[in-house]
Design a protein around this motif. Structure first.
Motif, PDB file in Angstrom:
ATOM      1  N   LYS A 265      33.717  52.410  40.523  1.00 40.44           N
ATOM      2  CA  LYS A 265      34.682  53.496  40.295  1.00 40.44           C
ATOM      3  C   LYS A 265      35.825  53.026  39.399  1.00 40.44           C
ATOM      4  CE  LYS A 265      33.713  55.577  44.820  1.00 40.44           C
ATOM      5  NZ  LYS A 265      34.267  55.848  46.184  1.00 40.44           N
ATOM      6  N   GLN A 266      36.289  51.795  39.634  1.00 38.90           N
ATOM      7  CA  GLN A 266      37.399  51.269  38.849  1.00 38.90           C
ATOM      8  C   GLN A 266      36.991  51.077  37.386  1.00 38.90           C
ATOM      9  OE1 GLN A 266      40.424  50.827  40.151  1.00 38.90           O
ATOM     10  NE2 GLN A 266      41.368  50.040  38.276  1.00 38.90           N
ATOM     11  N   LEU A 267      35.739  50.689  37.154  1.00 43.37           N
ATOM     12  CA  LEU A 267      35.269  50.520  35.779  1.00 43.37           C
ATOM     13  C   LEU A 267      35.224  51.846  35.024  1.00 43.37           C
ATOM     14  CD1 LEU A 267      32.431  47.919  36.412  1.00 43.37           C
ATOM     15  CD2 LEU A 267      34.513  47.529  35.079  1.00 43.37           C
ATOM     16  N   TRP A 268      35.136  52.964  35.753  1.00 47.38           N
ATOM     17  CA  TRP A 268      35.151  54.286  35.125  1.00 47.38           C
ATOM     18  C   TRP A 268      36.512  54.617  34.512  1.00 47.38           C
ATOM     19  CZ3 TRP A 268      32.147  58.465  33.962  1.00 47.38           C
ATOM     20  CH2 TRP A 268      30.828  58.443  34.393  1.00 47.38           C
ATOM     21  N   THR A 269      37.556  53.937  34.925  1.00 45.93           N
ATOM     22  CA  THR A 269      38.919  54.342  34.552  1.00 45.93           C
ATOM     23  C   THR A 269      39.345  53.871  33.175  1.00 45.93           C
ATOM     24  OG1 THR A 269      39.950  52.362  35.515  1.00 45.93           O
ATOM     25  CG2 THR A 269      39.549  54.238  37.000  1.00 45.93           C
ATOM     26  N   ASP A 270      38.482  53.138  32.491  1.00 46.73           N
ATOM     27  CA  ASP A 270      38.839  52.567  31.188  1.00 46.73           C
ATOM     28  C   ASP A 270      40.020  51.620  31.281  1.00 46.73           C
ATOM     29  OD1 ASP A 270      36.844  53.690  29.564  1.00 46.73           O
ATOM     30  OD2 ASP A 270      37.924  55.575  29.434  1.00 46.73           O
ATOM     31  N   ASP A 271      40.157  50.947  32.405  1.00 53.67           N
ATOM     32  CA  ASP A 271      41.195  49.937  32.585  1.00 53.67           C
ATOM     33  C   ASP A 271      40.669  48.624  31.996  1.00 53.67           C
ATOM     34  OD1 ASP A 271      42.881  47.941  33.482  1.00 53.67           O
ATOM     35  OD2 ASP A 271      43.215  48.855  35.438  1.00 53.67           O
ATOM     36  N   ALA A 272      41.135  48.295  30.792  1.00 58.16           N
ATOM     37  CA  ALA A 272      40.601  47.124  30.090  1.00 58.16           C
ATOM     38  C   ALA A 272      40.857  45.848  30.862  1.00 58.16           C
ATOM     39  CB  ALA A 272      41.219  47.025  28.702  1.00 58.16           C
ATOM     40  N   ALA A 273      42.014  45.732  31.481  1.00 64.00           N
ATOM     41  CA  ALA A 273      42.337  44.520  32.219  1.00 64.00           C
ATOM     42  C   ALA A 273      41.403  44.356  33.417  1.00 64.00           C
ATOM     43  CB  ALA A 273      43.793  44.555  32.677  1.00 64.00           C
ATOM     44  N   PHE A 274      41.098  45.465  34.121  1.00 60.91           N
ATOM     45  CA  PHE A 274      40.191  45.360  35.265  1.00 60.91           C
ATOM     46  C   PHE A 274      38.777  45.013  34.800  1.00 60.91           C
ATOM     47  CE2 PHE A 274      37.045  46.897  38.233  1.00 60.91           C
ATOM     48  CZ  PHE A 274      37.469  46.282  39.411  1.00 60.91           C
ATOM     49  N   ALA A 275      38.327  45.600  33.686  1.00 62.06           N
ATOM     50  CA  ALA A 275      36.986  45.305  33.185  1.00 62.06           C
ATOM     51  C   ALA A 275      36.843  43.815  32.887  1.00 62.06           C
ATOM     52  CB  ALA A 275      36.694  46.132  31.934  1.00 62.06           C
TER      53      ALA A 275
END
Length: 426
Positions: A265-275
């Motif tokens: 779910k977090q990868l869906w958010t386009d959060d580059a730092a999390f990816a």
């Protein structure tokens, strides 16, 4: 300097039996700053930790020549490969790899090729009853890296080549059928690429100027000589094969998303730092290389303990990536640990440590990170179901992976997928 005793009992069989757990268990159960064992008939010491990484990758201490076992040279790295060199010969050969594998534009081109090959493959997955992600990602990566490298490859040749490249990685650390499949695959592919190299040098085969194939074919060693066709083929494989080995990490990424869905779910958010953090945690948490090996270049001391010249020295990669002193809760999959503090270069060592520009650290690490990030994002946005299967990851098997290869059914592309913006190398 404290006295020492050479171990008498050879522990090679214990390694084959215990796999990844063998060396971390020995390190955990000793109060000494190093572990002494006997491996393959040779006095061996094992080290762990950032300081040990710096010690291990200092050529004044540890050399690679003569340290890589024959079974590894004949399957994974190849005879005469850059991994087996030291000194100026290593630096000259390594400079070619750094030029090809660390250039930002080249990495971006490879990510683009892999992303395009992934989209082509996914279009075919939607009509199939079942897809085995490990097998299919190996085919995707094989097709893409050959396009990127300028290596001509017909569609009908892609799957057989992918199987051979996977076999080389899968059989390097084990006796028996897997090992002999790996040897056979390496011989077959060295002969194939050797013929290709000769065709290029004779002008019978044209290649894109500046491509990987062109660059490696025209590379000169530290004495100004062209590499012989077989060694050139070895080094071409040492660019293509590790790229296809990213299929292990892609399968581990799918395993992590399935087991801990909040990450998907977090990868869906386009959060580059999390990816980027997710990719690092996949590489830290899941087992790949158990250790690196070298030979003591001279009589050495490590924290007051004597290491005689010629001893085998092991750097405990898997154990370091699961060291409670470094990671706090090492057996929890928690990408956010990489957002909480900067991680030093010699702490995270799934592909070895040290400086890739001056030492033996894998020059393709940036490529691994970039490809895994791009494919993790695409995998997170793909719709599929995970049927009942054996997703256990046996630590006795080196290299390991989910037993089922991660089977997916009812694969489909969302009608309006979210925009994809990979963060690139971290």
């Amino acid at each position: 300097m404290l006295p020492y005793r050479r171990p008498l009992v050879d522990r090679t069989a214990a390694l084959l039996f215990q796999g990844y757990a063998w060396l971390p268990d020995r390190v955990r159960n000793t109060a000494e700053p190093l572990v002494r064992v006997r491996m393959a008939g040779r006095h061996t010491v094992a080290l762990r930790g950032p300081e040990a990484v710096r010690f291990f990758y200092d050529e004044r201490h540890v050399r690679r020549h003569g340290a890589v076992p024959e079974r590894v040279r004949s399957t994974l790295s190849g005879h005469g490969a850059v991994h087996t060199l030291d000194g100026e010969a290593h630096r000259t050969r390594k400079a070619m790899f750094l030029h090809l594998l660390t250039d930002t534009a080249r990495i971006a081109d490879l990510v683009e090729e892999v992303s395009a090959a992934w989209e082509e493959a996914v279009a075919g997955w939607t009509g199939r009853d079942e897809v085995v992600l490990f097998d299919e990602s190996a085919v995707v990566l094989t097709r893409a890296v050959c396009r990127w490298a300028g290596v001509p490859l017909a569609d009908a040749e892609t799957e057989p080549l992918a199987r051979d490249l996977v076999a080389m990685v899968d059989g390097f650390a084990t006796p028996g059928p897997r090992h002999w499949r790996a040897r056979t695959a390496r011989v077959r592919r060295e002969e194939w690429l050797g013929r290709l190299v000769q065709g290029v040098r004779l002008g019978r085969i044209s290649v894109p100027p500046g491509s990987v194939l062109d660059t490696v074919t025209r590379h000169h060693d530290s004495e100004g000589r062209l590499l012989d066709p077989r060694t050139t083929a070895v080094e071409l494989l040492n660019i293509i094969r590790p790229t296809v080995a990213v299929s292990w990490f892609v399968t581990f990424a799918a395993h992590a998303m399935h087991r801990w869905p909040d990450n998907r779910k977090q990868l869906w958010t386009d959060d580059a730092a999390f990816a980027a953090a997710f990719v690092h945690e996949v590489r830290r948490f899941y087992p790949f290389a158990p250790f690196s090996a070298g030979r003591a270049a001279a009589d050495l001391t490590w924290r007051g303990r004597y290491i005689p010249a010629g001893s085998m020295i092991l750097l405990d990669l898997y154990g370091q990536n699961h060291d409670e002193g470094l990671w706090g809760d090492p057996y929890a999959f928690r990408p956010k640990r990489f957002l909480e503090r900067p991680v030093e270069r010699d702490e995270l060592v799934p592909q070895g440590g040290g400086d890739p520009a001056t030492g033996h650290r894998c020059p393709g690490e940036e490529i691994t990170i970039a490809l895994l990030e791009a494919l993790s994002l695409r995998l997170a946005r793909l719709e599929y179901e995970v049927p009942e299967q054996d997703l256990r990851i046996p630590l006795r098997r080196i290299p390991t992976r989910p037993r089922s290869g991660f089977r997916m059914t009812r694969v489909r592309v969302p009608a309006e997928p979210a925009p994809l913006e990979p963060a690139g190398p971290a």
